[in-house]
Design a protein around this motif. Structure first.
Motif, PDB file in Angstrom:
ATOM      1  N   ARG A 118       0.850  -1.184   0.000  1.00 27.51           N
ATOM      2  CA  ARG A 118       0.000   0.000   0.000  1.00 27.51           C
ATOM      3  C   ARG A 118       0.891   1.242   0.000  1.00 27.51           C
ATOM      4  N   ASP A 119       0.412   2.326  -0.648  1.00 20.25           N
ATOM      5  CA  ASP A 119       1.095   3.603  -0.559  1.00 20.25           C
ATOM      6  C   ASP A 119       0.053   4.713  -0.502  1.00 20.25           C
ATOM      7  N   ARG A 120       0.490   5.910  -0.205  1.00 16.56           N
ATOM      8  CA  ARG A 120      -0.445   6.999   0.053  1.00 16.56           C
ATOM      9  C   ARG A 120      -1.186   7.466  -1.196  1.00 16.56           C
ATOM     10  N   PHE A 121      -0.651   7.140  -2.383  1.00 24.43           N
ATOM     11  CA  PHE A 121      -1.326   7.529  -3.625  1.00 24.43           C
ATOM     12  C   PHE A 121      -2.059   6.361  -4.290  1.00 24.43           C
ATOM     13  N   GLY A 122      -1.852   5.150  -3.804  1.00 19.88           N
ATOM     14  CA  GLY A 122      -2.526   3.990  -4.366  1.00 19.88           C
ATOM     15  C   GLY A 122      -1.905   3.429  -5.625  1.00 19.88           C
ATOM     16  N   THR A 123      -0.746   3.923  -6.029  1.00 23.16           N
ATOM     17  CA  THR A 123      -0.148   3.463  -7.282  1.00 23.16           C
ATOM     18  C   THR A 123       0.528   2.100  -7.148  1.00 23.16           C
ATOM     19  N   THR A 124       0.884   1.686  -5.935  1.00 24.89           N
ATOM     20  CA  THR A 124       1.544   0.391  -5.739  1.00 24.89           C
ATOM     21  C   THR A 124       0.658  -0.612  -5.022  1.00 24.89           C
ATOM     22  N   ASN A 125      -0.620  -0.275  -4.803  1.00 26.93           N
ATOM     23  CA  ASN A 125      -1.495  -1.172  -4.062  1.00 26.93           C
ATOM     24  C   ASN A 125      -1.631  -2.516  -4.768  1.00 26.93           C
ATOM     25  N   GLN A 126      -1.415  -3.581  -4.032  1.00 24.96           N
ATOM     26  CA  GLN A 126      -1.566  -4.915  -4.590  1.00 24.96           C
ATOM     27  C   GLN A 126      -1.708  -5.944  -3.484  1.00 24.96           C
ATOM     28  N   ASP A 127      -2.405  -7.023  -3.801  1.00 27.67           N
ATOM     29  CA  ASP A 127      -2.580  -8.161  -2.902  1.00 27.67           C
ATOM     30  C   ASP A 127      -2.249  -9.419  -3.703  1.00 27.67           C
ATOM     31  N   ARG A 128      -1.239 -10.164  -3.262  1.00 31.93           N
ATOM     32  CA  ARG A 128      -0.789 -11.342  -3.987  1.00 31.93           C
ATOM     33  C   ARG A 128      -0.741 -12.544  -3.040  1.00 31.93           C
ATOM     34  N   SER A 129      -0.880 -13.728  -3.637  1.00 33.68           N
ATOM     35  CA  SER A 129      -0.774 -14.957  -2.849  1.00 33.68           C
ATOM     36  C   SER A 129      -0.300 -16.087  -3.752  1.00 33.68           C
ATOM     37  N   ARG A 130       0.276 -17.104  -3.157  1.00 28.37           N
ATOM     38  CA  ARG A 130       0.683 -18.294  -3.888  1.00 28.37           C
ATOM     39  C   ARG A 130       0.884 -19.441  -2.902  1.00 28.37           C
ATOM     40  N   SER A 131       0.893 -20.652  -3.436  1.00 24.14           N
ATOM     41  CA  SER A 131       1.072 -21.838  -2.603  1.00 24.14           C
ATOM     42  C   SER A 131       2.011 -22.813  -3.307  1.00 24.14           C
ATOM     43  N   HIS A 132       2.518 -23.742  -2.532  1.00 22.37           N
ATOM     44  CA  HIS A 132       3.558 -24.644  -3.028  1.00 22.37           C
ATOM     45  C   HIS A 132       3.537 -25.904  -2.181  1.00 22.37           C
ATOM     46  N   GLN A 133       3.550 -27.064  -2.848  1.00 19.78           N
ATOM     47  CA  GLN A 133       3.632 -28.343  -2.157  1.00 19.78           C
ATOM     48  C   GLN A 133       4.796 -29.146  -2.726  1.00 19.78           C
ATOM     49  N   ALA A 134       5.377 -30.001  -1.906  1.00 23.53           N
ATOM     50  CA  ALA A 134       6.509 -30.818  -2.341  1.00 23.53           C
ATOM     51  C   ALA A 134       6.429 -32.191  -1.704  1.00 23.53           C
ATOM     52  N   LEU A 135       6.813 -33.197  -2.472  1.00 16.43           N
ATOM     53  CA  LEU A 135       6.917 -34.577  -2.004  1.00 16.43           C
ATOM     54  C   LEU A 135       8.329 -35.057  -2.281  1.00 16.43           C
ATOM     55  N   THR A 136       9.011 -35.579  -1.259  1.00 16.41           N
ATOM     56  CA  THR A 136      10.380 -36.057  -1.399  1.00 16.41           C
ATOM     57  C   THR A 136      10.466 -37.508  -0.950  1.00 16.41           C
ATOM     58  N   VAL A 137      11.108 -38.331  -1.763  1.00 16.83           N
ATOM     59  CA  VAL A 137      11.398 -39.717  -1.423  1.00 16.83           C
ATOM     60  C   VAL A 137      12.912 -39.884  -1.436  1.00 16.83           C
ATOM     61  N   GLU A 138      13.470 -40.437  -0.362  1.00 16.98           N
ATOM     62  CA  GLU A 138      14.919 -40.545  -0.234  1.00 16.98           C
ATOM     63  C   GLU A 138      15.307 -41.925   0.275  1.00 16.98           C
ATOM     64  N   TRP A 139      16.408 -42.443  -0.264  1.00 19.14           N
ATOM     65  CA  TRP A 139      16.950 -43.730   0.168  1.00 19.14           C
ATOM     66  C   TRP A 139      18.424 -43.565   0.497  1.00 19.14           C
ATOM     67  N   ARG A 140      18.798 -43.981   1.696  1.00 14.96           N
ATOM     68  CA  ARG A 140      20.191 -43.953   2.124  1.00 14.96           C
ATOM     69  C   ARG A 140      20.632 -45.375   2.464  1.00 14.96           C
ATOM     70  N   ALA A 141      21.850 -45.711   2.089  1.00 10.03           N
ATOM     71  CA  ALA A 141      22.383 -47.039   2.367  1.00 10.03           C
ATOM     72  C   ALA A 141      23.810 -46.914   2.867  1.00 10.03           C
ATOM     73  N   ASP A 142      24.128 -47.688   3.907  1.00  8.19           N
ATOM     74  CA  ASP A 142      25.472 -47.694   4.493  1.00  8.19           C
ATOM     75  C   ASP A 142      25.986 -49.121   4.456  1.00  8.19           C
ATOM     76  N   ALA A 143      26.980 -49.346   3.599  1.00 11.59           N
ATOM     77  CA  ALA A 143      27.552 -50.684   3.439  1.00 11.59           C
ATOM     78  C   ALA A 143      29.009 -50.662   3.861  1.00 11.59           C
ATOM     79  N   GLY A 144      29.269 -50.385   5.114  1.00 13.88           N
ATOM     80  CA  GLY A 144      30.638 -50.354   5.608  1.00 13.88           C
ATOM     81  C   GLY A 144      31.408 -49.174   5.055  1.00 13.88           C
ATOM     82  N   PRO A 145      32.363 -49.413   4.149  1.00 12.74           N
ATOM     83  CA  PRO A 145      33.168 -48.294   3.636  1.00 12.74           C
ATOM     84  C   PRO A 145      32.438 -47.428   2.614  1.00 12.74           C
ATOM     85  N   ILE A 146      31.261 -47.835   2.158  1.00 15.22           N
ATOM     86  CA  ILE A 146      30.515 -47.101   1.141  1.00 15.22           C
ATOM     87  C   ILE A 146      29.180 -46.634   1.709  1.00 15.22           C
ATOM     88  N   THR A 147      28.880 -45.350   1.545  1.00 12.48           N
ATOM     89  CA  THR A 147      27.587 -44.797   1.926  1.00 12.48           C
ATOM     90  C   THR A 147      27.007 -44.065   0.722  1.00 12.48           C
TER      91      THR A 147
END
Length: 277
Positions: A118-147
């Motif tokens: 908002r500003d006193r003259f109304g030249t920059t007035n704006q209302d914005r929104s957004r959303s974001h979703q994420a799905l992560t699948v991860e696999w870790r393996a530890d085989a002695g000297p190798i990870t």
């Protein structure tokens, strides 16, 4: 094996600074500009599972709000406010197959953001929104000297094209204190509300056609650790596409944002040494 947590903080600040001369060549001059900022955030979470137990996970929620007011000689010129609400959840399963220890991780993230100007003259007035979703699948393996580690992430945006990114890494313990690592990773970053929609039409305007930045990179490292001494030598290379950059038009005195057409390359070597005494 069960935890509950809460955290919160708040900030209230005032800063005074020199502004810009509105006439060419638009230099910094001694002005009566100031800004007042307030920010508050909180988070609650619950976690279950022991450090090396077969099952574990957590659920968390956070909320952040901020407000900024710009003033000239004590009179308000404009103001912005923003909010972000986030939910994150993760569950993991540990199990063994022979001499290999595995960990499977499933993570979910949701984020909703809002922005108001908002500003006193109304030249920059704006209302914005957004959303974001994420799905992560991860696999870790530890085989002695190798990870090893392998992750796949799917991001869903309501303002941009959805994206899938991957990450992979390996650590090999070579013996006598030496080890070697290699990794590959991809990532993306959304434009900010300012990048997209601007704020001050007499100095900066946004670009709603911006695309998110994307990058991919590789890294290799040789490490050593023995007794009190440790060190590493790492080389990396990254390629950044659609880099968001601010450009200035000297004829109009206005700035905006653009996606660079060229690929931005980064490469380097990092050396580190430590001695404990």
């Amino acid at each position: 094996s069960f935890q509950l947590g809460v955290a919160a903080f708040g900030v209230s600040a005032r800063s005074e600074f020199d502004g810009f001369d509105p006439l060419p060549p638009f230099q910094h001059i001694d002005t009566l500009d100031s800004s007042r900022n307030r920010l508050a955030a909180g988070r609650v979470w619950a976690a279950y599972g022991e450090e090396e137990g077969p099952w574990g996970g957590h659920l968390g929620m956070s909320l952040l709000g901020s407000r900024n007011r710009n003033l000239l000689a004590g009179d308000e010129i404009n103001r912005t406010s923003g909010r972000r609400a986030a939910i994150d959840a993760q569950i993991q399963r540990r199990f063994d197959t022979g001499a290999v220890r595995h960990r499977l991780i499933l993570a979910l993230d949701h984020e909703a953001e809002g922005f108001q100007a908002r500003d006193r003259f109304g030249t920059t007035n704006q209302d914005r929104s957004r959303s974001h979703q994420a799905l992560t699948v991860e696999w870790r393996a530890d085989a002695g000297p190798i990870t090893t580690d392998l992750a796949l992430r799917r991001d869903r945006f309501n303002r941009f094209k959805d994206a899938t990114t991957t990450r992979a890494s390996v650590l090999a313990r070579l013996g006598r204190g030496f080890s070697a690592t290699a990794s590959y990773g991809e990532g993306i970053a959304q434009p900010t509300f300012f990048d997209l929609h601007g704020f001050s039409p007499n100095s900066f305007f946004g670009n709603p056609s911006l695309r998110p930045e994307s990058s991919r990179g590789i890294e290799g490292s040789l490490r050593y650790s023995s007794g009190r001494f440790s060190g590493s030598l790492t080389a990396y290379r990254q390629r950044l596409r659609n880099e968001i950059e601010t450009v200035f038009d000297f004829s109009t005195g206005l700035s905006t944002t653009v996606n660079q057409a060229r690929t931005s390359n980064r490469a380097g070597v990092e050396a580190q040494a430590d001695y404990r005494f």
